[in-house]
Design a protein around this motif. Sequence first.
Motif, PDB file in Angstrom:
ATOM      1  N   GLY A  70     -18.202 -30.912 -13.296  1.00  0.00           N
ATOM      2  CA  GLY A  70     -19.407 -30.617 -12.535  1.00  0.00           C
ATOM      3  C   GLY A  70     -19.833 -29.154 -12.585  1.00  0.00           C
ATOM      4  N   ASP A  71     -21.000 -28.915 -12.011  1.00  0.00           N
ATOM      5  CA  ASP A  71     -21.545 -27.553 -11.938  1.00  0.00           C
ATOM      6  C   ASP A  71     -20.696 -26.692 -10.998  1.00  0.00           C
ATOM      7  OD1 ASP A  71     -23.112 -29.856 -10.758  1.00  0.00           O
ATOM      8  OD2 ASP A  71     -23.629 -28.320  -9.285  1.00  0.00           O
ATOM      9  N   GLY A  72     -20.122 -27.297  -9.962  1.00  0.00           N
ATOM     10  CA  GLY A  72     -19.236 -26.544  -9.078  1.00  0.00           C
ATOM     11  C   GLY A  72     -17.951 -26.192  -9.796  1.00  0.00           C
ATOM     12  N   ASP A  73     -17.356 -27.177 -10.414  1.00  0.00           N
ATOM     13  CA  ASP A  73     -16.099 -26.981 -11.137  1.00  0.00           C
ATOM     14  C   ASP A  73     -16.257 -25.941 -12.250  1.00  0.00           C
ATOM     15  OD1 ASP A  73     -13.312 -28.246 -11.621  1.00  0.00           O
ATOM     16  OD2 ASP A  73     -14.235 -28.304 -13.609  1.00  0.00           O
ATOM     17  N   HIS A  96     -23.728 -39.783 -12.859  1.00  0.00           N
ATOM     18  CA  HIS A  96     -22.513 -39.630 -13.674  1.00  0.00           C
ATOM     19  C   HIS A  96     -22.234 -40.902 -14.496  1.00  0.00           C
ATOM     20  CE1 HIS A  96     -22.118 -35.957 -11.587  1.00  0.00           C
ATOM     21  NE2 HIS A  96     -21.069 -36.180 -10.808  1.00  0.00           N
ATOM     22  N   CYS A 102     -16.271 -35.278  -8.399  1.00  0.00           N
ATOM     23  CA  CYS A 102     -16.618 -36.671  -8.746  1.00  0.00           C
ATOM     24  C   CYS A 102     -16.711 -36.773 -10.272  1.00  0.00           C
ATOM     25  CB  CYS A 102     -17.962 -37.056  -8.147  1.00  0.00           C
ATOM     26  SG  CYS A 102     -18.009 -37.045  -6.353  1.00  0.00           S
ATOM     27  N   SER A 103     -17.448 -35.824 -10.873  1.00  0.00           N
ATOM     28  CA  SER A 103     -17.645 -35.807 -12.319  1.00  0.00           C
ATOM     29  C   SER A 103     -16.332 -35.701 -13.079  1.00  0.00           C
ATOM     30  CB  SER A 103     -18.534 -34.622 -12.676  1.00  0.00           C
ATOM     31  OG  SER A 103     -18.207 -33.509 -11.859  1.00  0.00           O
ATOM     32  N   VAL A 141     -25.036 -29.881  -6.925  1.00  0.00           N
ATOM     33  CA  VAL A 141     -24.404 -30.037  -5.607  1.00  0.00           C
ATOM     34  C   VAL A 141     -22.895 -30.272  -5.785  1.00  0.00           C
ATOM     35  CG1 VAL A 141     -24.688 -32.575  -5.454  1.00  0.00           C
ATOM     36  CG2 VAL A 141     -24.735 -31.204  -3.355  1.00  0.00           C
ATOM     37  N   TYR A 142     -22.125 -29.977  -4.739  1.00  0.00           N
ATOM     38  CA  TYR A 142     -20.720 -30.402  -4.734  1.00  0.00           C
ATOM     39  C   TYR A 142     -20.714 -31.822  -4.173  1.00  0.00           C
ATOM     40  CZ  TYR A 142     -19.110 -25.440  -4.780  1.00  0.00           C
ATOM     41  OH  TYR A 142     -18.859 -24.120  -5.081  1.00  0.00           O
TER      42      TYR A 142
HETATM   43  C1  TPP Z   1      -8.708 -24.778  -5.384  1.00  0.00           C
HETATM   44  C2  TPP Z   1      -9.674 -25.765  -4.824  1.00  0.00           C
HETATM   45  N1  TPP Z   1     -10.735 -25.321  -4.121  1.00  0.00           N
HETATM   46  C3  TPP Z   1     -11.612 -26.199  -3.616  1.00  0.00           C
HETATM   47  C4  TPP Z   1     -11.428 -27.538  -3.796  1.00  0.00           C
HETATM   48  C5  TPP Z   1     -12.413 -28.501  -3.188  1.00  0.00           C
HETATM   49  N2  TPP Z   1     -13.299 -29.089  -4.152  1.00  0.00           N
HETATM   50  C6  TPP Z   1     -12.987 -30.227  -4.803  1.00  0.00           C
HETATM   51  S1  TPP Z   1     -14.197 -30.731  -5.835  1.00  0.00           S
HETATM   52  C7  TPP Z   1     -15.182 -29.418  -5.420  1.00  0.00           C
HETATM   53  C8  TPP Z   1     -16.553 -29.227  -5.997  1.00  0.00           C
HETATM   54  C9  TPP Z   1     -17.046 -30.400  -6.757  1.00  0.00           C
HETATM   55  O1  TPP Z   1     -18.351 -30.181  -7.193  1.00  0.00           O
HETATM   56  P1  TPP Z   1     -18.762 -30.364  -8.715  1.00  0.00           P
HETATM   57  O2  TPP Z   1     -17.796 -29.707  -9.612  1.00  0.00           O
HETATM   58  O3  TPP Z   1     -20.171 -29.935  -8.843  1.00  0.00           O
HETATM   59  O4  TPP Z   1     -18.578 -31.925  -9.000  1.00  0.00           O
HETATM   60  P2  TPP Z   1     -19.288 -33.220  -8.378  1.00  0.00           P
HETATM   61  O5  TPP Z   1     -18.322 -33.714  -7.322  1.00  0.00           O
HETATM   62  O6  TPP Z   1     -20.605 -32.815  -7.794  1.00  0.00           O
HETATM   63  O7  TPP Z   1     -19.404 -34.138  -9.520  1.00  0.00           O
HETATM   64  C10 TPP Z   1     -14.543 -28.591  -4.481  1.00  0.00           C
HETATM   65  C11 TPP Z   1     -15.134 -27.370  -3.912  1.00  0.00           C
HETATM   66  C12 TPP Z   1     -10.313 -27.965  -4.553  1.00  0.00           C
HETATM   67  N3  TPP Z   1     -10.079 -29.256  -4.818  1.00  0.00           N
HETATM   68  N4  TPP Z   1      -9.453 -27.060  -5.051  1.00  0.00           N
END
Ligand code: TPP
Length: 298
Positions: free
Chosen positions: A105-108, A35, A64-65, A136-137
């Motif tokens: 992020g890919d999760g977001d 990042h 994190c992102s 990854v998260y």
């Molecule tokens: C409504 C809600 N669900 C779940 C979470 C928990 N949560 C915070 S960040 C995240 C995923 C982050 O992964 P990503 O977007 O890929 O970003 P990275 O940290 O890898 O940069 C999750 C599941 C939250 N904060 N709010």
Amino acid sequence: MNAPIKLQERFHKVQLEPKDYRDGVASFWCPGCGHSGVLTSFLRSLSEIGVEPENLVSISGIGCSSRLPYFVKSYKMHTLHGRAGPVATGAQLARPDLAVVVTGGDGDGFSIGGGHMPHMARKNVNMTYILMDNHVYGLTKGQTSPTSHRIMKGSVTPFGAVEEPLDPIMYMLTYGATFVGQAFAGNVKLASQLIKEGMEHKGFSFINLLSHCPTYNEIDTAKVFKSACETLDVGHDVTDVSIAMQVVQKAKQEGRIPTGLLYKVERPTLDERMAELVTRVGGHKDYDLRKVIDLSRP
Ligand SMILES: Cc1ncc(C[n+]2csc(CCOP(=O)(O)OP(=O)(O)O)c2C)c(N)n1
């Protein structure tokens, strides 16, 4: 009152160094996090574009992102998990004269925020979406994400992911993004060039930056991303979506990651279409804006 200056006309008006766009907040990413490469690239593109920080809006969700806007001098909003896209769309429609950039992020973007992705693309919202794709998260300590490979062992999937990964590039090509690019986050030259071109593009630009997570993803290391991305030299017709898809699929079948500008076309943006609609319907005898919007409300 003068008409607001259009977004792309505001670029190349100031000369600032990348460090001039860095906000004072110290970065709290892990040492070696990909990042940081995205941040360096973003700051470099802003300097090359010459956008004034007060004309820049950076918006993120959670992850994190999604902390990236903390580190950039701009108007900013750290929104809800997965909701950066709709907030950014609203900001862009309210102030089409500002440069709006989403980072996340890919999760977001593709898990909780996945429902919003096709709509930003098909509506051609005039903004840039930078996906910081580490497969990854990270923030929640290593669960698999929609882009994780099946061999990746996450903190709640110790035997590997059971689902197939989603491809953000194929997704965006399918749903009508008008600018699609990809780079390794450690390749600051290419990443910053794509962000610059994406921001200068009128319409929805999507840039996937493969960003290694040294803490929670042992599979997609910087070395793995770098060697897979470096091997491809794409020289295709970037205005033809089916050719772009073929290039991406062929590279994937050969175990490579296609990088660079993959697709770019011009199409009216959402704010242009809405402005046109208001002008057209505004002349209609039954049209009264005051009936649609309560102008007395603050
Ligand atoms: C409504 C809600 N669900 C779940 C979470 C928990 N949560 C915070 S960040 C995240 C995923 C982050 O992964 P990503 O977007 O890929 O970003 P990275 O940290 O890898 O940069 C999750 C599941 C939250 N904060 N709010």
